[in-house]
Design an enzyme around this catalytic site. Structure first.
Site, PDB file in Angstrom:
ATOM      1  N   SER A 188       0.827  -1.218   0.000  1.00  0.00           N
ATOM      2  CA  SER A 188       0.000   0.000   0.000  1.00  0.00           C
ATOM      3  C   SER A 188       0.859   1.265   0.000  1.00  0.00           C
ATOM      4  O   SER A 188       0.333   2.361  -0.163  1.00  0.00           O
ATOM      5  CB  SER A 188      -1.028   0.000   1.121  1.00  0.00           C
ATOM      6  OG  SER A 188      -0.394  -0.148   2.336  1.00  0.00           O
ATOM      7  N   CYS A 221       0.484   0.769  10.604  1.00  0.00           N
ATOM      8  CA  CYS A 221       1.191  -0.522  10.510  1.00  0.00           C
ATOM      9  C   CYS A 221       0.820  -1.324   9.256  1.00  0.00           C
ATOM     10  O   CYS A 221      -0.328  -1.250   8.828  1.00  0.00           O
ATOM     11  CB  CYS A 221       0.881  -1.354  11.749  1.00  0.00           C
ATOM     12  SG  CYS A 221       1.633  -0.603  13.205  1.00  0.00           S
ATOM     13  N   PRO A 222       1.760  -2.029   8.662  1.00  0.00           N
ATOM     14  CA  PRO A 222       3.172  -2.184   9.075  1.00  0.00           C
ATOM     15  C   PRO A 222       4.089  -1.026   8.664  1.00  0.00           C
ATOM     16  O   PRO A 222       5.247  -1.005   9.032  1.00  0.00           O
ATOM     17  CB  PRO A 222       3.593  -3.467   8.372  1.00  0.00           C
ATOM     18  CG  PRO A 222       2.738  -3.491   7.133  1.00  0.00           C
ATOM     19  CD  PRO A 222       1.419  -2.869   7.502  1.00  0.00           C
ATOM     20  N   GLY A 223       3.579  -0.066   7.865  1.00  0.00           N
ATOM     21  CA  GLY A 223       4.427   1.097   7.614  1.00  0.00           C
ATOM     22  C   GLY A 223       4.634   1.509   6.163  1.00  0.00           C
ATOM     23  O   GLY A 223       5.537   2.282   5.859  1.00  0.00           O
ATOM     24  N   ASP A 240      -0.765   3.381  15.716  1.00  0.00           N
ATOM     25  CA  ASP A 240      -1.404   2.090  15.417  1.00  0.00           C
ATOM     26  C   ASP A 240      -1.065   1.132  16.553  1.00  0.00           C
ATOM     27  O   ASP A 240       0.038   1.187  17.100  1.00  0.00           O
ATOM     28  CB  ASP A 240      -0.850   1.528  14.081  1.00  0.00           C
ATOM     29  CG  ASP A 240      -1.751   0.471  13.457  1.00  0.00           C
ATOM     30  OD1 ASP A 240      -2.146  -0.458  14.172  1.00  0.00           O
ATOM     31  OD2 ASP A 240      -2.032   0.582  12.253  1.00  0.00           O
ATOM     32  N   ASP A 260      -5.270   4.648  19.982  1.00  0.00           N
ATOM     33  CA  ASP A 260      -6.382   4.750  19.033  1.00  0.00           C
ATOM     34  C   ASP A 260      -6.206   6.016  18.172  1.00  0.00           C
ATOM     35  O   ASP A 260      -6.069   7.116  18.710  1.00  0.00           O
ATOM     36  CB  ASP A 260      -7.687   4.821  19.853  1.00  0.00           C
ATOM     37  CG  ASP A 260      -8.922   4.823  18.966  1.00  0.00           C
ATOM     38  OD1 ASP A 260      -8.790   5.035  17.740  1.00  0.00           O
ATOM     39  OD2 ASP A 260     -10.024   4.638  19.504  1.00  0.00           O
ATOM     40  N   ASP A 277      -4.970   5.775   6.891  1.00  0.00           N
ATOM     41  CA  ASP A 277      -5.374   4.593   6.112  1.00  0.00           C
ATOM     42  C   ASP A 277      -6.117   3.605   7.014  1.00  0.00           C
ATOM     43  O   ASP A 277      -6.063   2.405   6.803  1.00  0.00           O
ATOM     44  CB  ASP A 277      -4.098   3.955   5.511  1.00  0.00           C
ATOM     45  CG  ASP A 277      -4.392   2.893   4.462  1.00  0.00           C
ATOM     46  OD1 ASP A 277      -5.501   2.896   3.900  1.00  0.00           O
ATOM     47  OD2 ASP A 277      -3.514   2.053   4.209  1.00  0.00           O
ATOM     48  N   LYS A 306     -13.095   4.313   2.448  1.00  0.00           N
ATOM     49  CA  LYS A 306     -13.495   2.983   1.950  1.00  0.00           C
ATOM     50  C   LYS A 306     -14.944   3.095   1.488  1.00  0.00           C
ATOM     51  O   LYS A 306     -15.779   3.724   2.156  1.00  0.00           O
ATOM     52  CB  LYS A 306     -13.394   1.932   3.058  1.00  0.00           C
ATOM     53  CG  LYS A 306     -12.104   1.980   3.861  1.00  0.00           C
ATOM     54  CD  LYS A 306     -10.901   1.441   3.109  1.00  0.00           C
ATOM     55  CE  LYS A 306      -9.617   1.728   3.881  1.00  0.00           C
ATOM     56  NZ  LYS A 306      -8.399   1.598   3.085  1.00  0.00           N
TER      57      LYS A 306
END
Ligand code: SAM
Length: 367
Positions: A188, A221-223, A240, A260, A277, A306
Protein backbone atom coordinates in the site's frame (compact mmCIF):
# COMPACT_ATOMS: atom_id res chain seq x y z
CA UNK A 1 -17.13 14.52 -32.51
CA UNK A 2 -19.94 14.57 -29.95
CA UNK A 3 -18.82 11.96 -27.43
CA UNK A 4 -16.72 12.16 -24.30
CA UNK A 5 -14.82 9.00 -23.32
CA UNK A 6 -13.67 8.49 -19.76
CA UNK A 7 -11.39 5.70 -18.52
CA UNK A 8 -12.09 4.29 -15.08
CA UNK A 9 -11.36 1.35 -12.84
CA UNK A 10 -13.30 -1.68 -14.17
CA UNK A 11 -16.38 -2.12 -11.97
CA UNK A 12 -16.79 1.62 -11.35
CA UNK A 13 -18.44 2.57 -14.65
CA UNK A 14 -21.75 3.47 -12.96
CA UNK A 15 -20.02 5.84 -10.56
CA UNK A 16 -17.99 7.38 -13.38
CA UNK A 17 -21.19 7.82 -15.43
CA UNK A 18 -23.18 9.31 -12.53
CA UNK A 19 -20.37 11.78 -11.96
CA UNK A 20 -20.04 12.92 -15.58
CA UNK A 21 -23.80 13.35 -15.90
CA UNK A 22 -23.92 15.49 -12.72
CA UNK A 23 -20.84 17.58 -13.54
CA UNK A 24 -21.89 18.11 -17.18
CA UNK A 25 -25.31 19.33 -16.03
CA UNK A 26 -23.59 21.92 -13.81
CA UNK A 27 -22.04 23.27 -17.04
CA UNK A 28 -25.42 23.08 -18.77
CA UNK A 29 -24.23 20.29 -21.01
CA UNK A 30 -26.80 17.57 -21.51
CA UNK A 31 -26.47 14.11 -22.91
CA UNK A 32 -26.63 10.48 -21.87
CA UNK A 33 -24.04 7.97 -20.69
CA UNK A 34 -23.38 4.61 -22.29
CA UNK A 35 -22.20 2.15 -19.68
CA UNK A 36 -20.98 -1.40 -20.10
CA UNK A 37 -20.19 -3.00 -16.76
CA UNK A 38 -16.57 -3.98 -16.13
CA UNK A 39 -15.47 -2.44 -19.44
CA UNK A 40 -13.14 0.10 -17.80
CA UNK A 41 -14.62 3.08 -19.64
CA UNK A 42 -17.75 5.19 -20.04
CA UNK A 43 -19.04 7.17 -23.00
CA UNK A 44 -21.07 10.32 -22.55
CA UNK A 45 -22.91 11.29 -25.68
CA UNK A 46 -23.73 15.01 -25.88
CA UNK A 47 -26.94 16.21 -27.52
CA UNK A 48 -25.12 19.25 -28.90
CA UNK A 49 -22.23 18.42 -31.20
CA UNK A 50 -19.82 21.07 -29.88
CA UNK A 51 -20.50 20.23 -26.21
CA UNK A 52 -18.07 17.30 -26.11
CA UNK A 53 -15.17 19.67 -26.75
CA UNK A 54 -16.58 22.17 -24.25
CA UNK A 55 -16.75 19.49 -21.54
CA UNK A 56 -13.27 18.15 -22.12
CA UNK A 57 -11.84 21.66 -22.17
CA UNK A 58 -13.69 23.18 -19.21
CA UNK A 59 -14.71 20.43 -16.82
CA UNK A 60 -11.74 20.37 -14.46
CA UNK A 61 -10.14 16.95 -14.76
CA UNK A 62 -8.69 17.11 -11.25
CA UNK A 63 -12.21 17.52 -9.87
CA UNK A 64 -13.38 14.23 -11.37
CA UNK A 65 -13.19 11.43 -8.83
CA UNK A 66 -13.75 8.26 -10.82
CA UNK A 67 -12.27 9.21 -14.21
CA UNK A 68 -8.66 8.32 -14.98
CA UNK A 69 -8.75 10.15 -18.30
CA UNK A 70 -11.17 12.33 -20.27
CA UNK A 71 -11.21 12.92 -24.04
CA UNK A 72 -13.38 13.86 -27.00
CA UNK A 73 -14.04 10.97 -29.40
CA UNK A 74 -15.98 10.37 -32.59
CA UNK A 75 -17.95 7.38 -33.83
CA UNK A 76 -16.51 3.92 -33.20
CA UNK A 77 -14.26 2.81 -36.04
CA UNK A 78 -15.08 -0.84 -36.71
CA UNK A 79 -13.45 -3.51 -38.85
CA UNK A 80 -10.23 -1.62 -39.50
CA UNK A 81 -8.72 -3.39 -42.53
CA UNK A 82 -5.74 -5.51 -41.55
CA UNK A 83 -3.69 -4.25 -44.50
CA UNK A 84 -4.15 -0.57 -43.58
CA UNK A 85 -5.33 0.36 -40.11
CA UNK A 86 -3.61 3.73 -40.26
CA UNK A 87 -5.59 5.54 -43.00
CA UNK A 88 -9.08 5.39 -41.36
CA UNK A 89 -7.62 6.76 -38.11
CA UNK A 90 -5.83 9.60 -39.90
CA UNK A 91 -9.07 10.29 -41.81
CA UNK A 92 -11.03 10.52 -38.57
CA UNK A 93 -8.68 13.22 -37.23
CA UNK A 94 -8.30 15.21 -40.43
CA UNK A 95 -9.90 18.63 -40.07
CA UNK A 96 -10.52 17.98 -36.35
CA UNK A 97 -7.12 18.66 -34.88
CA UNK A 98 -3.65 19.74 -35.98
CA UNK A 99 -0.23 20.07 -34.40
CA UNK A 100 -1.05 17.76 -31.49
CA UNK A 101 1.83 17.17 -29.10
CA UNK A 102 1.57 13.45 -28.36
CA UNK A 103 -0.02 10.20 -29.50
CA UNK A 104 -1.27 7.50 -27.14
CA UNK A 105 -2.61 4.22 -28.54
CA UNK A 106 -4.45 2.73 -25.58
CA UNK A 107 -6.85 0.02 -24.38
CA UNK A 108 -9.08 -0.43 -21.32
CA UNK A 109 -7.52 -1.59 -18.06
CA UNK A 110 -9.15 -5.04 -18.31
CA UNK A 111 -7.83 -8.52 -19.09
CA UNK A 112 -9.10 -8.21 -22.67
CA UNK A 113 -7.53 -4.76 -22.86
CA UNK A 114 -4.16 -6.11 -21.78
CA UNK A 115 -4.20 -8.49 -24.72
CA UNK A 116 -4.64 -5.55 -27.09
CA UNK A 117 -1.68 -3.60 -25.73
CA UNK A 118 0.96 -5.47 -27.72
CA UNK A 119 -0.86 -4.55 -30.90
CA UNK A 120 -1.30 -0.95 -29.67
CA UNK A 121 2.44 -0.60 -29.24
CA UNK A 122 3.04 -2.04 -32.72
CA UNK A 123 0.58 0.34 -34.36
CA UNK A 124 2.01 3.42 -32.63
CA UNK A 125 5.12 3.68 -34.84
CA UNK A 126 3.50 3.74 -38.33
CA UNK A 127 0.53 5.75 -37.03
CA UNK A 128 2.80 8.39 -35.52
CA UNK A 129 4.67 8.71 -38.81
CA UNK A 130 1.44 9.11 -40.80
CA UNK A 131 -0.03 11.66 -38.36
CA UNK A 132 3.18 13.69 -38.50
CA UNK A 133 3.18 13.62 -42.28
CA UNK A 134 -0.37 14.97 -42.39
CA UNK A 135 0.32 17.76 -39.86
CA UNK A 136 -2.07 16.31 -37.28
CA UNK A 137 0.86 15.58 -34.97
CA UNK A 138 3.88 17.83 -34.45
CA UNK A 139 7.22 16.41 -35.52
CA UNK A 140 8.39 16.59 -31.88
CA UNK A 141 6.65 15.76 -28.57
CA UNK A 142 5.10 18.71 -26.77
CA UNK A 143 3.25 18.71 -23.44
CA UNK A 144 1.71 22.07 -24.33
CA UNK A 145 -0.45 20.77 -27.17
CA UNK A 146 -3.45 18.39 -27.22
CA UNK A 147 -2.90 14.64 -26.98
CA UNK A 148 -4.29 12.26 -29.60
CA UNK A 149 -5.89 9.12 -28.18
CA UNK A 150 -6.61 6.00 -30.17
CA UNK A 151 -8.57 3.77 -27.83
CA UNK A 152 -8.92 0.12 -28.87
CA UNK A 153 -11.86 -1.66 -27.24
CA UNK A 154 -11.47 -4.80 -29.36
CA UNK A 155 -9.30 -6.04 -32.17
CA UNK A 156 -9.76 -3.76 -35.22
CA UNK A 157 -12.21 -1.58 -33.31
CA UNK A 158 -11.31 1.79 -31.79
CA UNK A 159 -12.40 5.26 -30.77
CA UNK A 160 -10.25 8.13 -31.99
CA UNK A 161 -10.09 11.53 -30.35
CA UNK A 162 -8.09 13.99 -28.29
CA UNK A 163 -7.62 15.45 -24.81
CA UNK A 164 -6.18 18.78 -23.67
CA UNK A 165 -2.77 18.55 -22.06
CA UNK A 166 -3.65 21.23 -19.51
CA UNK A 167 -6.75 19.31 -18.41
CA UNK A 168 -6.02 15.59 -18.63
CA UNK A 169 -4.03 12.87 -16.97
CA UNK A 170 -0.42 13.07 -18.14
CA UNK A 171 -0.13 9.27 -17.87
CA UNK A 172 -0.56 6.64 -20.58
CA UNK A 173 -4.01 5.06 -20.01
CA UNK A 174 -4.36 7.46 -17.08
CA UNK A 175 -2.18 5.17 -14.96
CA UNK A 176 1.09 6.30 -13.37
CA UNK A 177 3.68 3.53 -13.63
CA UNK A 178 5.25 3.18 -10.20
CA UNK A 179 7.78 0.59 -9.16
CA UNK A 180 7.23 -1.13 -5.82
CA UNK A 181 10.20 -0.20 -3.62
CA UNK A 182 11.49 -3.54 -2.29
CA UNK A 183 12.43 -1.98 1.07
CA UNK A 184 8.83 -0.86 1.75
CA UNK A 185 6.97 -3.02 4.30
CA UNK A 186 3.67 -3.18 2.38
CA UNK A 187 2.35 -2.76 -1.14
CA UNK A 188 0.00 0.00 0.00
CA UNK A 189 3.06 2.25 -0.03
CA UNK A 190 2.22 2.73 -3.74
CA UNK A 191 -1.12 4.34 -2.84
CA UNK A 192 0.52 7.18 -1.00
CA UNK A 193 3.23 7.54 -3.62
CA UNK A 194 0.57 7.75 -6.34
CA UNK A 195 -1.41 10.24 -4.25
CA UNK A 196 1.64 12.51 -4.06
CA UNK A 197 2.03 12.32 -7.86
CA UNK A 198 -1.65 13.06 -8.45
CA UNK A 199 -2.30 15.75 -5.85
CA UNK A 200 1.01 17.61 -5.52
CA UNK A 201 2.50 19.28 -8.61
CA UNK A 202 6.06 18.07 -9.20
CA UNK A 203 7.52 21.57 -8.89
CA UNK A 204 6.01 21.91 -5.38
CA UNK A 205 7.38 18.68 -3.94
CA UNK A 206 10.42 20.29 -2.37
CA UNK A 207 8.32 22.91 -0.61
CA UNK A 208 5.41 20.68 0.43
CA UNK A 209 7.07 17.28 0.88
CA UNK A 210 10.32 18.60 2.17
CA UNK A 211 13.00 17.36 4.43
CA UNK A 212 12.58 17.74 8.22
CA UNK A 213 8.80 18.20 8.11
CA UNK A 214 6.63 16.61 10.80
CA UNK A 215 3.97 14.10 9.78
CA UNK A 216 1.40 11.87 11.48
CA UNK A 217 0.34 8.50 10.03
CA UNK A 218 -2.94 7.21 11.53
CA UNK A 219 -3.38 3.45 11.08
CA UNK A 220 0.28 3.17 10.12
CA UNK A 221 1.19 -0.52 10.51
CA UNK A 222 3.17 -2.18 9.08
CA UNK A 223 4.43 1.10 7.61
CA UNK A 224 3.94 1.38 3.85
CA UNK A 225 2.74 4.97 4.08
CA UNK A 226 5.25 5.85 6.81
CA UNK A 227 7.95 4.52 4.43
CA UNK A 228 6.97 7.18 1.86
CA UNK A 229 7.09 9.96 4.47
CA UNK A 230 10.47 8.71 5.70
CA UNK A 231 11.72 8.66 2.09
CA UNK A 232 10.85 12.36 1.94
CA UNK A 233 13.04 12.82 5.05
CA UNK A 234 10.09 13.62 7.31
CA UNK A 235 9.83 12.89 11.05
CA UNK A 236 6.80 10.64 11.49
CA UNK A 237 4.44 9.88 14.38
CA UNK A 238 3.08 6.44 13.47
CA UNK A 239 -0.19 5.70 15.28
CA UNK A 240 -1.40 2.09 15.42
CA UNK A 241 -1.70 -0.77 17.91
CA UNK A 242 0.03 -3.14 15.50
CA UNK A 243 3.71 -3.75 14.77
CA UNK A 244 5.76 -1.29 12.74
CA UNK A 245 8.50 -2.65 10.47
CA UNK A 246 11.80 -2.61 12.37
CA UNK A 247 13.59 -1.17 9.31
CA UNK A 248 11.50 1.99 9.68
CA UNK A 249 12.05 2.26 13.44
CA UNK A 250 15.80 1.91 12.79
CA UNK A 251 15.82 5.09 10.70
CA UNK A 252 15.35 7.13 13.88
CA UNK A 253 12.71 9.19 12.03
CA UNK A 254 9.68 7.30 13.40
CA UNK A 255 7.96 7.46 16.79
CA UNK A 256 5.42 4.67 17.29
CA UNK A 257 2.30 5.48 19.36
CA UNK A 258 0.25 2.40 20.28
CA UNK A 259 -3.01 4.30 20.70
CA UNK A 260 -6.38 4.75 19.03
CA UNK A 261 -6.07 6.96 15.96
CA UNK A 262 -9.39 8.61 16.80
CA UNK A 263 -8.04 9.70 20.19
CA UNK A 264 -4.46 10.62 19.29
CA UNK A 265 -3.69 14.31 19.70
CA UNK A 266 -0.44 15.84 18.52
CA UNK A 267 1.59 17.56 21.24
CA UNK A 268 2.51 20.46 18.96
CA UNK A 269 0.76 22.14 16.04
CA UNK A 270 3.74 21.74 13.76
CA UNK A 271 2.59 18.93 11.50
CA UNK A 272 2.78 19.56 7.81
CA UNK A 273 0.97 16.31 7.09
CA UNK A 274 -1.52 13.85 8.46
CA UNK A 275 -2.16 10.70 6.46
CA UNK A 276 -4.76 8.12 7.40
CA UNK A 277 -5.37 4.59 6.11
CA UNK A 278 -7.52 3.24 8.97
CA UNK A 279 -10.23 0.85 7.79
CA UNK A 280 -13.32 2.54 9.17
CA UNK A 281 -16.68 3.95 8.11
CA UNK A 282 -16.01 6.76 5.62
CA UNK A 283 -18.11 9.28 7.55
CA UNK A 284 -16.00 8.69 10.70
CA UNK A 285 -12.76 9.22 8.77
CA UNK A 286 -14.08 12.34 7.00
CA UNK A 287 -15.13 13.81 10.35
CA UNK A 288 -11.77 12.99 11.94
CA UNK A 289 -9.88 14.62 9.07
CA UNK A 290 -12.15 17.68 9.15
CA UNK A 291 -11.32 18.00 12.88
CA UNK A 292 -7.57 17.80 12.21
CA UNK A 293 -7.74 20.53 9.58
CA UNK A 294 -10.15 22.75 11.54
CA UNK A 295 -8.07 22.49 14.72
CA UNK A 296 -4.99 23.46 12.74
CA UNK A 297 -3.21 20.18 13.62
CA UNK A 298 -1.91 19.80 10.06
CA UNK A 299 -1.56 21.77 6.86
CA UNK A 300 -2.37 18.96 4.47
CA UNK A 301 -4.11 15.61 4.77
CA UNK A 302 -4.30 12.54 2.57
CA UNK A 303 -6.69 9.77 3.52
CA UNK A 304 -8.73 6.90 2.15
CA UNK A 305 -12.50 6.64 2.21
CA UNK A 306 -13.50 2.98 1.95
CA UNK A 307 -16.58 2.66 -0.21
CA UNK A 308 -19.76 0.74 0.59
CA UNK A 309 -21.14 -1.89 -1.84
CA UNK A 310 -23.93 0.36 -3.10
CA UNK A 311 -24.47 4.07 -3.73
CA UNK A 312 -20.73 4.60 -3.81
CA UNK A 313 -20.83 7.89 -5.71
CA UNK A 314 -23.44 9.30 -3.31
CA UNK A 315 -21.39 8.19 -0.31
CA UNK A 316 -18.27 9.96 -1.60
CA UNK A 317 -20.25 13.13 -2.39
CA UNK A 318 -21.80 13.18 1.10
CA UNK A 319 -18.41 12.86 2.78
CA UNK A 320 -16.81 15.52 0.61
CA UNK A 321 -19.75 17.79 1.38
CA UNK A 322 -19.28 17.17 5.10
CA UNK A 323 -15.62 18.20 4.78
CA UNK A 324 -16.47 21.27 2.71
CA UNK A 325 -19.17 22.46 5.09
CA UNK A 326 -17.01 21.98 8.19
CA UNK A 327 -14.15 23.92 6.67
CA UNK A 328 -16.54 26.68 5.61
CA UNK A 329 -18.28 26.89 8.99
CA UNK A 330 -14.91 27.30 10.64
CA UNK A 331 -13.64 29.93 8.23
CA UNK A 332 -11.00 27.64 6.77
CA UNK A 333 -10.03 28.27 3.20
CA UNK A 334 -9.19 24.82 1.94
CA UNK A 335 -8.72 22.83 -1.23
CA UNK A 336 -10.37 19.41 -1.39
CA UNK A 337 -9.75 16.88 -4.13
CA UNK A 338 -10.66 13.22 -4.36
CA UNK A 339 -9.59 10.55 -6.81
CA UNK A 340 -9.95 6.86 -7.18
CA UNK A 341 -6.29 6.11 -7.75
CA UNK A 342 -4.98 3.20 -9.80
CA UNK A 343 -3.73 1.57 -6.58
CA UNK A 344 -7.07 2.10 -4.82
CA UNK A 345 -9.57 -0.74 -4.85
CA UNK A 346 -12.94 -0.26 -3.15
CA UNK A 347 -11.93 3.19 -1.99
CA UNK A 348 -11.07 6.71 -3.03
CA UNK A 349 -8.23 8.89 -1.83
CA UNK A 350 -8.87 12.41 -0.61
CA UNK A 351 -6.47 15.32 -0.32
CA UNK A 352 -7.26 18.37 1.81
CA UNK A 353 -5.04 21.42 2.00
CA UNK A 354 -5.58 24.28 4.38
CA UNK A 355 -4.64 27.48 2.55
CA UNK A 356 -5.21 29.98 5.32
CA UNK A 357 -7.42 30.43 8.34
CA UNK A 358 -9.95 33.25 8.53
CA UNK A 359 -10.83 32.55 12.18
CA UNK A 360 -9.94 35.63 14.25
CA UNK A 361 -7.07 34.95 16.62
CA UNK A 362 -5.83 31.87 14.81
CA UNK A 363 -2.64 32.44 12.92
CA UNK A 364 -1.15 30.19 10.33
CA UNK A 365 2.11 28.72 11.66
CA UNK A 366 3.87 30.13 8.63
CA UNK A 367 2.88 33.73 9.53
C1 SAM B 1 -4.86 -0.91 5.78
S1 SAM B 1 -3.90 -1.00 7.21
C2 SAM B 1 -2.76 0.31 7.01
C3 SAM B 1 -1.64 -0.03 6.10
C4 SAM B 1 -0.58 1.04 6.10
N1 SAM B 1 -1.05 2.31 5.53
C5 SAM B 1 0.63 0.61 5.29
O1 SAM B 1 0.88 1.19 4.25
O2 SAM B 1 1.33 -0.31 5.73
C6 SAM B 1 -4.96 -0.34 8.43
C7 SAM B 1 -4.33 -0.18 9.78
O3 SAM B 1 -5.19 0.65 10.56
C8 SAM B 1 -5.08 0.24 11.89
N2 SAM B 1 -6.26 0.76 12.61
C9 SAM B 1 -7.56 0.49 12.41
N3 SAM B 1 -8.32 1.19 13.28
C10 SAM B 1 -7.46 1.92 14.01
C11 SAM B 1 -7.63 2.85 15.07
N4 SAM B 1 -8.84 3.15 15.53
N5 SAM B 1 -6.54 3.44 15.60
C12 SAM B 1 -5.30 3.15 15.13
N6 SAM B 1 -5.09 2.28 14.12
C13 SAM B 1 -6.15 1.66 13.59
C14 SAM B 1 -5.00 -1.28 11.83
O4 SAM B 1 -4.36 -1.77 12.98
C15 SAM B 1 -4.15 -1.48 10.56
O5 SAM B 1 -2.80 -1.67 10.89
Amino acid sequence: MNKVALYCRPGFEKECAAEIVAKAAELEVHGFPRVKENSGYVLFECYQFEDADKLVRTLKFNELIFARQIMVVGELLRHLPQEDRVSPIVGMLTGVIENAGDLRVEAPDTNEGKELLKFCRKLTVPLRAALRKSGILLSYESDKRPVIHVFFIASGCCYVGYSYSNNNSPFYMGIPRLKFPSAAPSRSTLKLEEAFHVFIPADEWEERLGSGMQAVDLGACPGGWTYQLVQHSMMVHAVDNGEMAQSLMDTGQVTHHRVDGFKFEPVRNNNSWVVCDMVEKPARIAQLMADWVVKGWCREAIFNLKLPMKKRYEEVCQNLELLRSQLKENGINGEIHAKQLYHDREEVTVHVRRIWSAVPGRRDERD
